[in-house]
Scaffold this active site. Structure first.
Site, PDB file in Angstrom:
ATOM      1  N   GLU A 273     -12.291 -11.894  -7.951  1.00  0.00           N
ATOM      2  CA  GLU A 273     -10.879 -11.933  -7.580  1.00  0.00           C
ATOM      3  C   GLU A 273     -10.408 -13.343  -7.257  1.00  0.00           C
ATOM      4  O   GLU A 273      -9.239 -13.544  -6.943  1.00  0.00           O
ATOM      5  CB  GLU A 273     -10.625 -11.039  -6.355  1.00  0.00           C
ATOM      6  CG  GLU A 273     -10.999  -9.599  -6.578  1.00  0.00           C
ATOM      7  CD  GLU A 273     -10.547  -8.691  -5.448  1.00  0.00           C
ATOM      8  OE1 GLU A 273      -9.513  -8.038  -5.594  1.00  0.00           O
ATOM      9  OE2 GLU A 273     -11.234  -8.651  -4.418  1.00  0.00           O
TER      10      GLU A 273
ATOM     11  N   ARG B 122     -15.620   0.435  -3.276  1.00  0.00           N
ATOM     12  CA  ARG B 122     -15.379  -0.953  -2.890  1.00  0.00           C
ATOM     13  C   ARG B 122     -15.403  -0.990  -1.361  1.00  0.00           C
ATOM     14  O   ARG B 122     -14.720  -0.183  -0.723  1.00  0.00           O
ATOM     15  CB  ARG B 122     -13.991  -1.366  -3.426  1.00  0.00           C
ATOM     16  CG  ARG B 122     -13.685  -2.830  -3.393  1.00  0.00           C
ATOM     17  CD  ARG B 122     -12.753  -3.307  -2.302  1.00  0.00           C
ATOM     18  NE  ARG B 122     -11.475  -2.644  -2.180  1.00  0.00           N
ATOM     19  CZ  ARG B 122     -10.355  -2.998  -2.817  1.00  0.00           C
ATOM     20  NH1 ARG B 122     -10.341  -3.974  -3.675  1.00  0.00           N
ATOM     21  NH2 ARG B 122      -9.235  -2.369  -2.578  1.00  0.00           N
TER      22      ARG B 122
ATOM     23  N   ARG C 292       1.338 -12.066  -4.537  1.00  0.00           N
ATOM     24  CA  ARG C 292       1.621 -10.811  -5.238  1.00  0.00           C
ATOM     25  C   ARG C 292       2.597  -9.929  -4.478  1.00  0.00           C
ATOM     26  O   ARG C 292       3.188  -9.007  -5.032  1.00  0.00           O
ATOM     27  CB  ARG C 292       0.306 -10.043  -5.490  1.00  0.00           C
ATOM     28  CG  ARG C 292      -0.396  -9.605  -4.225  1.00  0.00           C
ATOM     29  CD  ARG C 292      -1.809  -9.114  -4.478  1.00  0.00           C
ATOM     30  NE  ARG C 292      -1.918  -7.672  -4.528  1.00  0.00           N
ATOM     31  CZ  ARG C 292      -3.069  -7.012  -4.507  1.00  0.00           C
ATOM     32  NH1 ARG C 292      -4.216  -7.667  -4.464  1.00  0.00           N
ATOM     33  NH2 ARG C 292      -3.109  -5.718  -4.555  1.00  0.00           N
TER      34      ARG C 292
ATOM     35  N   ASN D  75      -5.327  -8.187  -9.823  1.00  0.00           N
ATOM     36  CA  ASN D  75      -4.151  -8.403  -8.959  1.00  0.00           C
ATOM     37  C   ASN D  75      -4.343  -9.674  -8.143  1.00  0.00           C
ATOM     38  O   ASN D  75      -3.492 -10.560  -8.099  1.00  0.00           O
ATOM     39  CB  ASN D  75      -3.968  -7.252  -7.966  1.00  0.00           C
ATOM     40  CG  ASN D  75      -3.714  -5.933  -8.644  1.00  0.00           C
ATOM     41  OD1 ASN D  75      -3.261  -5.888  -9.786  1.00  0.00           O
ATOM     42  ND2 ASN D  75      -4.006  -4.846  -7.949  1.00  0.00           N
ATOM     43  N   ASP D  76      -5.490  -9.723  -7.468  1.00  0.00           N
ATOM     44  CA  ASP D  76      -5.741 -10.899  -6.643  1.00  0.00           C
ATOM     45  C   ASP D  76      -6.070 -12.114  -7.499  1.00  0.00           C
ATOM     46  O   ASP D  76      -5.605 -13.220  -7.222  1.00  0.00           O
ATOM     47  CB  ASP D  76      -6.869 -10.617  -5.647  1.00  0.00           C
ATOM     48  CG  ASP D  76      -6.344  -9.862  -4.436  1.00  0.00           C
ATOM     49  OD1 ASP D  76      -5.268 -10.246  -3.950  1.00  0.00           O
ATOM     50  OD2 ASP D  76      -6.989  -8.904  -4.003  1.00  0.00           O
TER      51      ASP D  76
ATOM     52  N   ARG E 272     -10.867   2.641  -3.254  1.00  0.00           N
ATOM     53  CA  ARG E 272     -10.457   1.729  -2.167  1.00  0.00           C
ATOM     54  C   ARG E 272     -10.764   2.396  -0.821  1.00  0.00           C
ATOM     55  O   ARG E 272      -9.965   3.177  -0.318  1.00  0.00           O
ATOM     56  CB  ARG E 272      -8.955   1.443  -2.267  1.00  0.00           C
ATOM     57  CG  ARG E 272      -8.537   0.616  -3.487  1.00  0.00           C
ATOM     58  CD  ARG E 272      -7.016   0.395  -3.476  1.00  0.00           C
ATOM     59  NE  ARG E 272      -6.604  -0.689  -4.331  1.00  0.00           N
ATOM     60  CZ  ARG E 272      -6.080  -0.538  -5.549  1.00  0.00           C
ATOM     61  NH1 ARG E 272      -5.912   0.670  -6.057  1.00  0.00           N
ATOM     62  NH2 ARG E 272      -5.703  -1.595  -6.252  1.00  0.00           N
TER      63      ARG E 272
ATOM     64  N   HIS F 276       0.806  -1.223   0.000  1.00  0.00           N
ATOM     65  CA  HIS F 276       0.000   0.000   0.000  1.00  0.00           C
ATOM     66  C   HIS F 276       0.828   1.256   0.000  1.00  0.00           C
ATOM     67  O   HIS F 276       0.368   2.300  -0.455  1.00  0.00           O
ATOM     68  CB  HIS F 276      -1.066  -0.088   1.075  1.00  0.00           C
ATOM     69  CG  HIS F 276      -2.119  -1.017   0.581  1.00  0.00           C
ATOM     70  ND1 HIS F 276      -1.975  -2.381   0.671  1.00  0.00           N
ATOM     71  CD2 HIS F 276      -3.223  -0.788  -0.158  1.00  0.00           C
ATOM     72  CE1 HIS F 276      -2.991  -2.949   0.051  1.00  0.00           C
ATOM     73  NE2 HIS F 276      -3.765  -2.009  -0.456  1.00  0.00           N
TER      74      HIS F 276
ATOM     75  N   CYS G  39     -10.191  -3.949 -13.087  1.00  0.00           N
ATOM     76  CA  CYS G  39      -9.353  -2.990 -12.375  1.00  0.00           C
ATOM     77  C   CYS G  39      -8.115  -3.771 -11.932  1.00  0.00           C
ATOM     78  O   CYS G  39      -7.980  -4.941 -12.227  1.00  0.00           O
ATOM     79  CB  CYS G  39     -10.098  -2.362 -11.205  1.00  0.00           C
ATOM     80  SG  CYS G  39     -10.753  -3.517 -10.019  1.00  0.00           S
TER      81      CYS G  39
HETATM   82  C1  PEP Z   1      -7.200  -6.343  -7.317  1.00  0.00           C
HETATM   83  O1  PEP Z   1      -7.017  -7.273  -6.540  1.00  0.00           O
HETATM   84  O2  PEP Z   1      -6.949  -6.416  -8.539  1.00  0.00           O
HETATM   85  C2  PEP Z   1      -7.726  -5.052  -6.827  1.00  0.00           C
HETATM   86  C3  PEP Z   1      -8.055  -4.102  -7.664  1.00  0.00           C
HETATM   87  O3  PEP Z   1      -7.829  -4.874  -5.489  1.00  0.00           O
HETATM   88  P1  PEP Z   1      -6.567  -4.572  -4.537  1.00  0.00           P
HETATM   89  O4  PEP Z   1      -5.382  -4.317  -5.419  1.00  0.00           O
HETATM   90  O5  PEP Z   1      -6.925  -3.387  -3.705  1.00  0.00           O
HETATM   91  O6  PEP Z   1      -6.469  -5.834  -3.763  1.00  0.00           O
HETATM   92 MG    MG Z   2      -7.962  -7.197  -4.599  1.00  0.00          MG
END
Ligand code: PEP
Ligand code: MG
Length: 747
Positions: free
Chosen positions: A594, A495, A628, A617-618, A459, A353, A665
């Site tokens: 996800e 979210r 990740r 991402n997840d 977020r 983060h 996203c």
């Molecule tokens: C993701 O997982 O792709 C996502 C957009 O959420 P975050 O990166 O906040 O986990």
């Molecule tokens: Mg995520």
């Protein structure tokens, strides 16, 4: 000692004055200062008692003589028969034969040896521990004097290596893009020269004891489950902390240093420097790891001594580049935003983060730069390359010139992107919605500037992560309302809280988990402890009174979770109505896709959702079973591999079949080539970090979606780990912008 720091003399006079003073006050016949040269030898730079003609003439090779031995071992040496010592090396020009009682202590700065301080006496006698400690204290002050500008710049000292001067280049990972040229600010508590010597020893002893007690309590609390579960230190490291925090040797050395007149902070720093100098020499990686633990502990102790030591308390120069071991998102936000130009971390990860906040602020962040803190000094010129993940410390003129050009080219590119404000359309006429990911109110100004179509992912947990206490209902609602107001008539998708994994909120429920990424996070926590989520939904409903509310739930892995979340939202809407509150004009409910499992259970949720947002991402971390946040594996598999493309294609087709709007996203949508592929697979809406909107829009305007779709279909069965290089090579033939593809792909 205080007068010494204040006297305005030239460099040589200051050193001479110091040797005279030590000899006179402590009754030594001789006191000498040797400083390190660039060639690694040690040069006699000042003396009281040896022949003055030998100053700047006598040089000792590495390891030569007793002085060389002190330097090599980075620890004090005492003997009452110096001339009999096996390491003794006779230097006739100094006239030192009659002085057989010898003590030498290293002069250390930031764990680096900058010289050796010696004292000698003609009379054979025992040397007390207190005498050694006093000289170590003097050496600490001396290290600061020596590293201060005037000595480093004095002509007769030109060959000395008192400040690091060699250019160095570190290769790490680019976690937030951009280029920065600036000066180093080490984010490591460091005691200024005006705070080394104590005015009141008893008070310092008390301060040290209180800070140690607080430190031990904090470590115990972390071990008992508190914050460790949310990406803080691991259990193993915490146990090492506890061991050190109770280690008699460490504690005794701290106490001893205070008893000899140092402030509590100076004592911690001195012991930290000594440990660093010793452990860094160890070839055993185990000891080097323990050094990290011990240093972290010392830094924590310094923070307990000075609770005001935060980013906000540091006066940044213009163009500051912070060099730190690691930073949390709240710490990144603490620094003066006008002056902070970049962040270099020894640790960190792309989806941490701190990196997401850096991206939000538009500053480059490079991580995994192991050893950077040791090699950079405050005020060093730095270049931080958030495109290739490089840190240049004290760069040469050539490197500076190259970067000046790249910085100029980058800003020209940014200007070009700023022109791309209209709707995004591919060459073959496919319209694509390009939205922005955000998490902080300050980012909202960019929505208009960048010509984004809305916020595809807000977020909400950021507000929770940067707050020490649970944000109250009205505080949450105020933020959501301000976000909606800043967006005007553009849509915003909120979210719900996605805590857990590496996302720490100081007050949130937690548990020690063996594998936090697969653990109790996001919607799992929201459903098991519904108070927090219910509260948040209430705040969102209140904030969106009279307007459209879009809300989505993270990490859904099973249909019943989506149903339970939807029920909770419906219940809150009914409650708000019962209480007579104005309701949102419309409510759209989304599911984040996800986890791979839910991609095969879509037909069970389509009737209760209005849209899907693919959290790539997840999704990719679970698809490939590759953490990740773990640099070792996070880049091992490619999203442009046939299996991953197959998954995306299936999601796109399923959503088309059920006529559910879908967007992507996450970082995949943020990269121009990957974005092009997603569009070719049928996704018509993407949401990405602000800084990537320009590059992605530029790619969209130059691609042919149908042609790329056909190319992908033709190559889906290639036996390769990734179609990336084939696709780039095919360029125009694959519907991509031909020879210019490299230029477009670069962010
Ligand atoms: C993701 O997982 O792709 C996502 C957009 O959420 P975050 O990166 O906040 O986990
Ligand atoms: Mg995520």
């Amino acid at each position: 000692m205080r007068e010494l720091m204040a006297v305005q003399e030239n460099a040589q006079e200051r050193l001479d004055h110091l040797t005279d003073m030590i000899s006179e006050e402590a009754g030594w016949d001789v006191c000498s200062i040797y400083l390190s040269r660039k060639s690694s030898s040690l040069e006699l730079c000042a003396t009281h008692g040896l022949k003055t003609e030998s100053v700047h003439k006598v040089r000792l090779k590495p390891g030569e003589g007793l002085v060389g031995l002190v330097a090599r071992n980075a620890r004090p040496l005492t003997t009452s028969s110096a001339s009999q010592h096996p390491a003794f090396s006779y230097k006739p020009e100094t006239g030192e034969e009659p002085f057989d009682t010898f003590v030498g202590v290293p002069i250390l700065r930031g764990g680096r040896l900058v010289g050796v301080l010696t004292a000698q006496a003609a009379a054979k006698r025992e040397i007390s521990e207190e005498e050694v400690e006093t000289l170590q204290t003097v050496a600490m002050v001396l290290a600061e004097i020596v590293a201060s500008g005037d000595i480093a710049e004095a002509e007769e000292m030109a060959e000395l290596d008192v400040r690091q001067s060699k250019p160095e280049r570190f290769q790490g990972g680019a976690f937030a893009s951009g280029l920065a040229k600036g000066v180093a600010v080490l984010f490591e508590p460091h005691v200024g020269t005006d705070h080394l010597i104590a005015d009141d020893m008893e008070r310092e002893e008390l301060r040290l004891e209180l800070a140690l007690t607080a430190l031990r309590a904090a470590v115990d609390e972390m071990l008992e489950g508190g914050r460790g579960a949310f990406g803080g230190p691991t259990r193993e490291v915490l146990q090492a902390y506890r061991m050190f925090a109770q280690d008699r040797g460490w504690l005794e050395r701290l106490r001893e240093a205070v008893r000899l007149g140092l402030t509590a902070e100076a004592a911690v720093e001195r012991v930290r420097n000594e440990n660093r100098a010793r452990l860094m020499k160890s070839p055993d990686p185990y000891f080097r790891d323990r050094l990290h633990d011990l240093e972290d502990l010392a830094n924590r102790l310094l923070r307990h001594l000075d609770e005001a030591y935060t980013g906000a308390s540091i006066k940044l120069p213009d163009n500051a580049i912070i060099v730190a071991r690691n930073l949390g998102p709240a710490e990144v936000l603490d620094f003066d935003r006008d002056k902070l130009k970049g962040i270099a971390l020894e640790e960190g990860s792309a989806s941490s983060h701190a990196a997401i906040v850096a991206k939000a602020l538009g500053i480059p962040l490079v991580g995994n730069l192991e050893g950077a803190l040791d090699r950079a000094e405050d005020g060093d010129p730095l270049i931080l390359d958030g495109e290739f993940g490089l840190l240049h410390i004290r760069p040469t003129d050539d490197v500076v010139a190259t970067y000046d050009e790249r910085i100029e080219a980058r800003s020209a590119r940014q200007e070009r992107y700023a022109q791309l404000r209209g709707p995004a359309r591919t060459r073959d006429g496919r319209e694509v919605t390009v939205q922005m990911n955000a998490g902080l109110l300050i980012e909202m100004t960019q929505l208009e500037e960048l010509g984004a179509d809305g916020v595809g992912l807000f977020r909400t947990e950021f507000q929770f992560m940067v707050s020490d206490t649970l944000p109250r209902l009205d505080e949450q609602a105020t933020v959501y309302r301000s976000v909606l107001e800043a967006a005007g008539d553009k849509p915003v998708v909120f979210r719900t809280l996605d805590l857990g994994g590496d996302k720490v909120a100081p007050f949130a429920p937690s548990a020690v988990e063996p594998n936090p990424a697969l653990g109790w996070r996001a919607i799992r926590m929201g459903l098991d402890r519904p108070g927090l989520l219910r509260y948040q939904l209430r705040a969102l409903i209140g904030a969106a009174a009279g307007r459209s509310l879009r809300v989505m739930f993270p990490m859904i892995a099973a249909p019943w979770e989506m149903r339970a979340a939807r029920d909770m939202l419906d219940r809150e809407l009914r409650q708000a109505e019962k209480r007579g509150h104005e309701l949102p004009s419309e409510v759209q409910v989304g599911m984040m896709l996800e986890t791979p499992a839910i991609a095969w259970a879509m037909e069970q949720v389509v009737d209760i959702i209005d849209f899907v947002s693919v959290g790539a991402n997840d999704l990719m971390q679970y698809f490939f079973a590759a953490d990740r946040d773990n640099a070792r594996v996070s880049d091992r598999y490619d999203v442009l591999s046939p299996p991953a493309l197959g998954l995306f294609q299936q999601i796109s087709q399923t959503c088309q079949k059920y006529e559910i709007p879908v967007s992507v996203c996450g970082e995949t949508a943020s990269r121009p080539l990957e974005a092009a592929v997603l569009i070719a697979l049928g996704f018509q809406s993407l949401s990405m970090s602000a800084s990537n909107i320009g590059p992605v829009k530029s790619m969209i305007s130059q691609m042919d979606a149908n042609k790329l779709g056909t190319w992908i279909a033709d190559h889906m069965n290639e036996p390769v780990n990734s179609l990336r290089s084939m696709m780039l090579e095919a360029g125009e033939e694959a519907g991509l912008p031909g020879a210019a593809v490299d230029n477009v792909v670069k962010i």
